[in-house]
Write a protein that holds these residues in place. Structure first.
Motif, PDB file in Angstrom:
ATOM      1  N   ARG A   1     107.812  45.794  40.900  1.00 25.77           N
ATOM      2  CA  ARG A   1     109.056  45.219  42.020  1.00 25.77           C
ATOM      3  C   ARG A   1     108.750  44.609  43.515  1.00 25.77           C
ATOM      4  O   ARG A   1     109.381  44.325  44.166  1.00 25.77           O
TER       5      ARG A   1
ATOM      6  N   TRP B   1     107.505  41.645  43.297  1.00 23.72           N
ATOM      7  CA  TRP B   1     108.795  40.206  43.300  1.00 23.72           C
ATOM      8  C   TRP B   1     109.606  40.614  44.554  1.00 23.72           C
ATOM      9  O   TRP B   1     109.905  39.568  44.834  1.00 23.72           O
ATOM     10  N   GLU B   2     109.446  41.202  45.048  1.00 25.72           N
ATOM     11  CA  GLU B   2     110.031  41.363  46.388  1.00 25.72           C
ATOM     12  C   GLU B   2     109.194  40.254  47.935  1.00 25.72           C
ATOM     13  O   GLU B   2     109.855  40.670  48.626  1.00 25.72           O
ATOM     14  N   ARG B   3     107.892  40.812  47.422  1.00 23.37           N
ATOM     15  CA  ARG B   3     107.249  39.976  48.497  1.00 23.37           C
ATOM     16  C   ARG B   3     107.045  38.706  47.712  1.00 23.37           C
ATOM     17  O   ARG B   3     107.272  37.546  48.216  1.00 23.37           O
TER      18      ARG B   3
ATOM     19  N   GLU C   1     110.812  37.218  48.639  1.00 23.30           N
ATOM     20  CA  GLU C   1     110.687  37.141  50.786  1.00 23.30           C
ATOM     21  C   GLU C   1     109.908  35.690  50.777  1.00 23.30           C
ATOM     22  O   GLU C   1     110.795  35.136  51.959  1.00 23.30           O
TER      23      GLU C   1
ATOM     24  N   PRO D   1     117.376  37.546  47.123  1.00 23.54           N
ATOM     25  CA  PRO D   1     116.481  39.024  46.449  1.00 23.54           C
ATOM     26  C   PRO D   1     116.597  39.657  45.914  1.00 23.54           C
ATOM     27  O   PRO D   1     116.579  40.022  44.399  1.00 23.54           O
ATOM     28  N   ASN D   2     117.734  40.628  46.516  1.00 19.74           N
ATOM     29  CA  ASN D   2     118.366  41.937  46.426  1.00 19.74           C
ATOM     30  C   ASN D   2     118.958  41.721  44.790  1.00 19.74           C
ATOM     31  O   ASN D   2     119.057  42.097  43.511  1.00 19.74           O
TER      32      ASN D   2
ATOM     33  N   ILE E   1     116.387  40.917  41.999  1.00 21.20           N
ATOM     34  CA  ILE E   1     116.375  41.802  40.869  1.00 21.20           C
ATOM     35  C   ILE E   1     116.725  42.877  40.850  1.00 21.20           C
ATOM     36  O   ILE E   1     116.267  43.181  39.400  1.00 21.20           O
TER      37      ILE E   1
END
Length: 356
Positions: free
Chosen positions: A131, A134-136, A139, A153-154, A157
């Motif tokens: 996770r 994926w966030e990095r 962004e 992004p949220n 995901i």
């Protein structure tokens, strides 16, 4: 001459002219059909030749991958299979009367495994390290677009997790996830899969994954080229899983930066340059392990978990394109390099293939 005989001769002439017109028209149509059939046969022959050329290119790539595995158990951008010039040299060993052949080999392990986002086979909860990865990634990608995308992004995901989590179609993840009740209201409607992705195209069906984000737009590349649905393997409990490990010796700069803490993401380009640095024609840096990045200036303090990185691969994407002046045929194959238990031979098992 009696008038009746003159009339009969006139009718005969008209009939003869009519027959000639019919025969002429039929002859033209027959000629058109024959020409169309010949043209169709020529096109079919050319397409067959091109497809066989493309298959030959794929076989050459497989041979290079097998040879590489016999020589070492790591996979890096410094090896022959990753070098376009070396691949071209191998292709010259199978000359063709006409046309040209271009082959590229890419490491699927250098990409992010989408199915590793949740814990598999349980498939209900996020894999925390994936996770964060994926966030990095998202962004950075979202920040590249000049215009704001109709997503965030949220949302991506959470919706990815809802698509993957098994047997859980009653509650969405967070406030922005999506289960079947969302997708069934679309036109055309479809259901949330609640299971692993089988092909990359499925990702574009997920809420929040806009065409711009997936395919790219305005000079910004999409996430499609950074992801893979492959990587199924067995864990210590002998259960199938997706370990999510990324080959840092072949990964794209954007994938590398997603592995790094946000404050160190700019080091990704330095890692890429370190991998390909040469003195004349000789690579000067060893990258056949998972600790080489600590030798890069400024990266000594980096700490990437062993559960995220590797320096070896078993999955490769081969793109073989055959061309003539008028036509092109492209064969895309994803193969898994494995050792046969009975014979001990290394082979490349085809997982998917597509010809265009």
């Amino acid at each position: 001459m009696p008038r009746c005989m003159a009339n009969q001769r006139g009718v005969a002439i008209l009939v003869a002219l009519g027959v000639i017109a019919v025969l002429f028209t039929a002859g033209l149509e027959l000629n058109r059909r024959i020409r169309a059939s010949v043209s169709s046969a020529i096109r079919a022959r050319e397409q067959l030749v091109l497809s066989e050329m493309a298959r030959s290119g794929a076989e050459v790539a497989k041979m290079m991958l097998i040879t590489d595995r016999k020589e070492n158990n790591t996979d890096t951008v410094q090896e022959d299979w990753a070098n376009p010039e070396k691949v071209s040299e191998m292709l010259e060993l199978i000359p063709f009367d006409t046309g040209a052949l271009d082959v590229t080999i890419a490491d699927e392990r250098g990409k992010i495994q989408v199915n590793a986002l949740v814990k598999f086979p349980e498939g209900r909860e996020f894999n925390p390290t994936q996770r964060l990865l994926w966030e990095r990634l998202l962004e950075q990608v979202f920040a590249m677009f000049e215009e704001t995308l109709d997503s965030d992004p949220n949302m991506v995901i959470n919706s990815m997790k809802d698509w993957l989590d098994q047997g859980d179609d009653d509650a969405i993840t967070g406030l922005s996830g999506a289960e079947s009740d969302y997708y069934e209201q679309l036109d055309p409607p479809y259901s949330c899969k609640n299971g692993p992705f089988d092909h990359l195209g499925e990702i574009a069906l997920v809420q929040g994954v806009t065409p711009e984000l997936f395919y790219g737009a305005g000079g910004v590349g999409g996430i499609e080229s950074l992801l893979t649905v492959h990587g199924l393997s067995k864990n210590e409990a002998n259960k199938f899983t997706y370990d999510g490990k990324i080959n840092i010796s072949t990964a794209d700069a954007l994938v590398l930066s997603s592995l790094l803490p946000s404050e160190s993401s700019e080091l990704a380009e330095a890692l890429v340059e370190y991998r390909v640095a040469k003195n004349d024609e000789t690579y000067i840096n060893q990258i056949n392990n998972t600790t080489w990045l600590k030798n890069v200036p400024g990266a000594a303090g980096l700490d990437i978990g062993d559960d995220l990185v590797t320096a070896a691969s078993d999955l490769f994407r081969i793109v073989s394109t055959a061309k003539t002046d008028a036509r092109t045929c492209t064969l895309t194959t994803v193969v898994q390099r494995e050792k046969e238990q009975e014979t001990g031979r290394w082979t490349c098992k085809t997982l998917i293939w597509q010809i265009e």
